[in-house]
Design a protein around this motif. Structure first.
Motif, mmCIF file in Angstrom:
data_model
loop_
_atom_site.group_PDB
_atom_site.id
_atom_site.type_symbol
_atom_site.label_atom_id
_atom_site.label_comp_id
_atom_site.label_asym_id
_atom_site.label_seq_id
_atom_site.Cartn_x
_atom_site.Cartn_y
_atom_site.Cartn_z
ATOM 1 N N ARG A 12 0.824 -1.199 0.000
ATOM 2 C CA ARG A 12 0.000 0.000 0.000
ATOM 3 C C ARG A 12 0.866 1.261 0.000
ATOM 4 N N GLN A 13 1.832 1.288 0.916
ATOM 5 C CA GLN A 13 2.683 2.469 1.001
ATOM 6 C C GLN A 13 3.539 2.635 -0.251
ATOM 7 N N ALA A 14 3.958 1.519 -0.837
ATOM 8 C CA ALA A 14 4.755 1.614 -2.061
ATOM 9 C C ALA A 14 3.940 2.221 -3.197
ATOM 10 N N ILE A 15 2.668 1.774 -3.351
ATOM 11 C CA ILE A 15 1.804 2.319 -4.406
ATOM 12 C C ILE A 15 1.566 3.806 -4.185
ATOM 13 N N GLY A 37 12.720 -7.232 3.871
ATOM 14 C CA GLY A 37 11.298 -7.282 4.155
ATOM 15 C C GLY A 37 10.517 -6.182 3.453
ATOM 16 N N GLU A 38 11.210 -5.218 2.827
ATOM 17 C CA GLU A 38 10.528 -4.129 2.151
ATOM 18 C C GLU A 38 10.026 -4.578 0.756
ATOM 19 N N ILE A 39 9.076 -3.798 0.248
ATOM 20 C CA ILE A 39 8.554 -4.017 -1.102
ATOM 21 C C ILE A 39 9.208 -3.002 -2.037
ATOM 22 N N GLU A 40 9.727 -3.477 -3.172
ATOM 23 C CA GLU A 40 10.331 -2.590 -4.168
ATOM 24 C C GLU A 40 9.497 -2.653 -5.450
ATOM 25 N N ILE A 41 9.068 -1.487 -5.955
ATOM 26 C CA ILE A 41 8.283 -1.382 -7.193
ATOM 27 C C ILE A 41 9.115 -0.616 -8.217
ATOM 28 N N THR A 42 9.196 -1.168 -9.436
ATOM 29 C CA THR A 42 9.900 -0.517 -10.543
ATOM 30 C C THR A 42 8.860 0.039 -11.498
ATOM 31 N N THR A 43 8.950 1.337 -11.803
ATOM 32 C CA THR A 43 7.971 2.001 -12.669
ATOM 33 C C THR A 43 8.681 2.635 -13.859
ATOM 34 N N ILE A 114 -3.280 -8.992 -1.904
ATOM 35 C CA ILE A 114 -2.264 -8.319 -2.726
ATOM 36 C C ILE A 114 -0.974 -9.130 -2.745
ATOM 37 N N GLU A 115 -0.550 -9.564 -1.551
ATOM 38 C CA GLU A 115 0.686 -10.334 -1.469
ATOM 39 C C GLU A 115 0.582 -11.634 -2.247
ATOM 40 N N GLU A 116 -0.563 -12.276 -2.153
ATOM 41 C CA GLU A 116 -0.738 -13.537 -2.860
ATOM 42 C C GLU A 116 -0.734 -13.312 -4.363
ATOM 43 N N ALA A 117 -1.416 -12.245 -4.808
ATOM 44 C CA ALA A 117 -1.486 -11.972 -6.232
ATOM 45 C C ALA A 117 -0.136 -11.617 -6.811
ATOM 46 N N LEU A 118 0.654 -10.897 -6.049
ATOM 47 C CA LEU A 118 1.954 -10.448 -6.533
ATOM 48 C C LEU A 118 3.079 -11.412 -6.220
ATOM 49 N N SER A 119 2.747 -12.531 -5.576
ATOM 50 C CA SER A 119 3.733 -13.582 -5.273
ATOM 51 C C SER A 119 4.894 -13.063 -4.456
#
Length: 427
Positions: A12-15, A37-43, A114-119
């Motif tokens: 959520r915070q990453a989005i 443990g953090e989420i990294e998003i590449t845009t 979300i976690e399940e969908a994004l693996s």
């Protein structure tokens, strides 16, 4: 095409970071959970359909495995366009490549979905954590069973031990030697009653040799002997002060034979000035017997000797002087209750060649156990004349009384037992 990466504790915070930073025109190329443990998003901005080298597509067999990933959905469209295939109909709405649709999808879904969908869940780590929790539960169960078994065995032993064994264990906690305990157990009948403990202490007091003499008035000559730092000079000052307070300063004299240390006799001279009594120093130019004869008409003559280690060569000269002294000179050995039993026995063995008349138990207030000193005087049959339990002059010394000394030994053992228990268990 501009590539940017955003990190946050959760999806959520990453989005939100993506939306706030680049707006709704951003395309999400990939996401992953980092080792931290953090989420990294590449845009990407101004997306042209190509992928950076570090973000190559998955193998063909896995290319269309996720219908919720915008990057993979876009790849699927490209493949279909090349092959002139009609679009594949999906049961669920196809996610947009654009960030604003992805934002809406993410904000509607629950974090677990979300976690399940994004693996991004690490199933292997989760199984390891579950296994570790099971192992910890098993260890806790085993420890609990072991503790209960120990308590049960302890409870059984307390019920099954004989009255003699029960008394033996309690006497052992006082610090008494096996020789003294065996003497009490073998000569005392115990019937498992409540008064067994009182009976054992009473017999212990009977075995303790004490001098049947009041402290004042005290006539004669008394020499105090023993190792360094046991309290010889202080004991002399206490006894002299009490005698002066009751009988005046005209009948007391202080004598010292300690000429081995620099200014060793200064403490005794200080006592003499305070009490207004004479102080004599025996050295190589004088003789102890001459000094004793000089003050033969004094009711109390207190002789302070040099404190020496039992292995000191000069000790032999000191003992020879005491052997040649007048027969009416009483010789008391000062034994500190803070010393170990074997140390006390060694001191008694060394000084016993001059026929000791008794002893003074000193430093009772500093000792954690009186049983060692009590055992030594019982085994050596050395009468206790005085007990000293502090530094105050003239208060902290009194004639030895067997029952008082045994009561003090019990009290000391209980107090230090409680202190040790509180330090051990942190209560």
């Amino acid at each position: 095409m501009q590539i940017r990466r955003f990190r946050a504790p959760d999806m959520r915070q990453a989005i939100r970071k993506v939306r706030d930073a680049v707006g709704p025109d951003a395309v999400i190329l990939s996401n992953q959970r980092l080792p931290s443990g953090e989420i990294e998003i590449t845009t990407a901005l101004d997306y042209d359909g190509s992928l950076p080298s570090g973000l190559s597509s998955a193998p063909p067999g896995q290319r269309y495995s996720s219908s919720n990933d915008p990057k993979k959905a876009y790849q699927e469209r490209l493949e279909q366009a090349r092959n002139n295939q009609p679009p594949v109909k999906r049961a669920t709405p196809e996610p947009s490549l654009f960030a604003n649709d992805a934002f809406a999808s993410v904000e509607k879904n629950e974090p677990s979905q979300i976690e399940e969908a994004l693996s991004i869940k690490n199933s292997e780590k989760s199984s390891q954590l579950v296994e570790m929790e099971r192992e910890l539960d098993r260890l806790k169960s085993e420890l609990k069973e072991t503790k209960e078994q120990i308590e049960e065995n302890s409870s059984k032993s307390s019920y099954t031990e004989s009255p003699e064994q029960h008394i033996h264990n309690r006497l052992l906690k006082l610090g008494l030697s096996d020789i003294v305990i065996e003497r009490i157990i073998s000569n005392t009948p115990f019937l498992g009653r409540e008064d067994d403990w009182k009976k054992a202490l009473s017999f212990l007091a009977d075995y303790l040799p004490v001098t049947r003499q009041e402290m004042s008035p005290m006539d004669g000559c008394i020499a105090f002997m023993g190792p360094t730092g046991v309290g010889k000079t202080t004991s002399i000052g206490k006894i002299a002060a009490q005698h002066v307070l009751k009988n005046g300063a005209d009948s007391v004299v202080l004598v010292t034979t300690d000429t081995y240390r620099i200014a060793a006799h200064e403490q005794l001279r200080t006592f003499g000035r305070i009490l207004n009594v004479p102080v004599e120093v025996v050295n190589e130019y004088s003789d102890l017997n001459e000094v004793l004869d000089k003050y033969a008409n004094y009711s109390l003559v207190l002789v302070d000797t040099a404190g020496m280690n039992p292995r000191d060569r000069n000790l032999e000269r000191q003992l020879k002087m005491m052997k040649k002294a007048r027969g009416y000179l009483k010789k008391l050995l000062v034994l500190p209750c803070t010393s170990q039993r074997q140390v006390l026995k060694t001191v008694v063995d060394v000084y016993s060649q001059i026929e000791l008349d008794g002893c003074v138990l000193s430093k009772i207030d500093e000792s954690a156990s009186l049983g060692e000193a009590i055992s030594v005087v019982i085994e050596e049959n050395l009468p206790v004349m005085f007990v000293a339990d502090g530094q105050r002059i003239p208060d902290d010394i009194e004639p030895a009384r067997a029952h008082n000394l045994i009561s003090r030994a019990v009290y000391t053992a209980e107090q230090y037992g409680q202190l040790y228990g509180s330090l051990k268990y942190g209560s």
